[in-house]
Design an enzyme around this catalytic site. Structure first.
Site, PDB file in Angstrom:
ATOM      1  N   ASP A   8       0.787  -1.318   0.151  1.00 23.24           N
ATOM      2  CA  ASP A   8      -0.053   0.000   0.024  1.00 23.24           C
ATOM      3  C   ASP A   8       0.774   1.246  -0.023  1.00 23.24           C
ATOM      4  OD1 ASP A   8      -1.793  -1.999   0.310  1.00 23.24           O
ATOM      5  OD2 ASP A   8      -3.138  -1.150   2.079  1.00 23.24           O
ATOM      6  N   LYS A 107      -7.424  -4.966  -3.006  1.00 24.05           N
ATOM      7  CA  LYS A 107      -8.193  -5.344  -1.804  1.00 24.05           C
ATOM      8  C   LYS A 107      -9.131  -4.346  -1.342  1.00 24.05           C
ATOM      9  CE  LYS A 107      -4.196  -4.054   1.156  1.00 24.05           C
ATOM     10  NZ  LYS A 107      -5.243  -3.092   1.841  1.00 24.05           N
ATOM     11  N   CYS A 152      -1.981  -2.621   7.464  1.00 25.97           N
ATOM     12  CA  CYS A 152      -2.109  -3.555   6.505  1.00 25.97           C
ATOM     13  C   CYS A 152      -0.884  -4.353   6.468  1.00 25.97           C
ATOM     14  CB  CYS A 152      -2.309  -2.682   5.278  1.00 25.97           C
ATOM     15  SG  CYS A 152      -3.955  -2.187   4.961  1.00 25.97           S
TER      16      CYS A 152
HETATM   17  C1  VGL Z   1      -4.613   1.054   5.556  1.00 23.78           C
HETATM   18  C2  VGL Z   1      -6.110   2.062   7.098  1.00 23.78           C
HETATM   19  C3  VGL Z   1      -7.277   1.945   6.006  1.00 23.78           C
HETATM   20  C4  VGL Z   1      -3.424   0.529   5.562  1.00 23.78           C
HETATM   21  C5  VGL Z   1      -5.753   0.873   4.807  1.00 23.78           C
HETATM   22  O1  VGL Z   1      -2.974   0.424   4.200  1.00 23.78           O
HETATM   23  O2  VGL Z   1      -2.598   0.406   6.184  1.00 23.78           O
HETATM   24  N1  VGL Z   1      -4.944   1.679   6.936  1.00 23.78           N
HETATM   25  N2  VGL Z   1      -6.935   1.394   4.876  1.00 23.78           N
END
Ligand code: VGL
Ligand code: ZN
Length: 205
Positions: A8, A107, A152
């Site tokens: 991410d 995702k 994540c």
């Molecule tokens: C994430 C909060 C919400 C992450 C993703 O990538 O850690 N954190 N969505």
């Protein structure tokens, strides 16, 4: 075989993004060196992308909660987040300085459930293609880095351990949201206690 999982590293989690993780951009040059190392050695690299529809119910604005507070989403505890990583938006793109990653896992696409892990949604109702890609390439050992340590990255690491991979977390290439100041340390401790190796990029390259 070894593989790298880049979690991410998207604009919304980087400086100036809607869910910016403090000092996230510091991990870009380190990550790029690691990507080059894996490319040079012909090793598999997989990137994950948080990829929400605009009506995703983890967004505070869609659920009537306060940003940063915890509520319930379909019977699961859920932090309410600012709108982030909306499909096809600039915020969902990888950071512009990140080197190219060819294999991408998406995702968080189901509006009814959040997905922190690259392997499963938070209720473990559905899996992504990540496990199948890794098994197809005979991968047994993972190197995991990215954003965010306490969400994540942590959930991807814990699922990878459950799935019996050897897991290394490259801790200087991860940054945390830290809704509470200790969340990064707690997450690293939990990953270590469950069997992950916490390493530094200089141990690898
Ligand atoms: C994430 C909060 C919400 C992450 C993703 O990538 O850690 N954190 N969505
Ligand atoms: Zn998200």
């Amino acid at each position: 075989m070894k593989a790298l999982i880049v979690v991410d590293i998207q604009n919304d989690f980087c400086d100036g993004g809607s869910l910016a993780v403090k000092n996230a951009s510091e991990i870009i040059p380190i990550t790029n060196k690691i990507i080059q190392f894996f490319n040079k050695n012909n090793l598999l690299i997989v990137g994950t992308k948080d990829w929400h529809p605009d009506n995703h119910k983890s967004f505070a604005i869609n659920s009537g909660g306060e940003i940063g507070e915890v509520g319930l989403l379909n019977h699961l505890p859920q932090v309410w987040w600012p709108k982030h990583c909306v499909q096809n938006s600039f915020g969902a793109e990888f950071h512009p300085e990140l080197l190219e990653i060819k294999n991408i896992i998406y995702k968080g696409t189901d509006p009814e459930i959040d997905s922190y892990s690259g392997f499963f949604d938070n209720g473990k109702l559905k899996k992504t293609e990540l496990f199948d890609i890794l098994t197809k390439h005979n991968i047994t050992e993972l190197f995991i880095l990215g954003l965010a340590t306490d969400y994540c990255v942590k959930h991807t690491v814990l699922d990878a351990l459950d799935l019996k991979f050897k897991v290394n977390v490259i801790s200087d290439a991860c940054k945390a949201v830290n809704l509470s100041p200790d969340d990064s340390t707690l997450a690293l401790n939990e990953m270590k206690q469950k069997g992950a190796y916490i390493i530094q990029s200089e141990d690898l390259i």
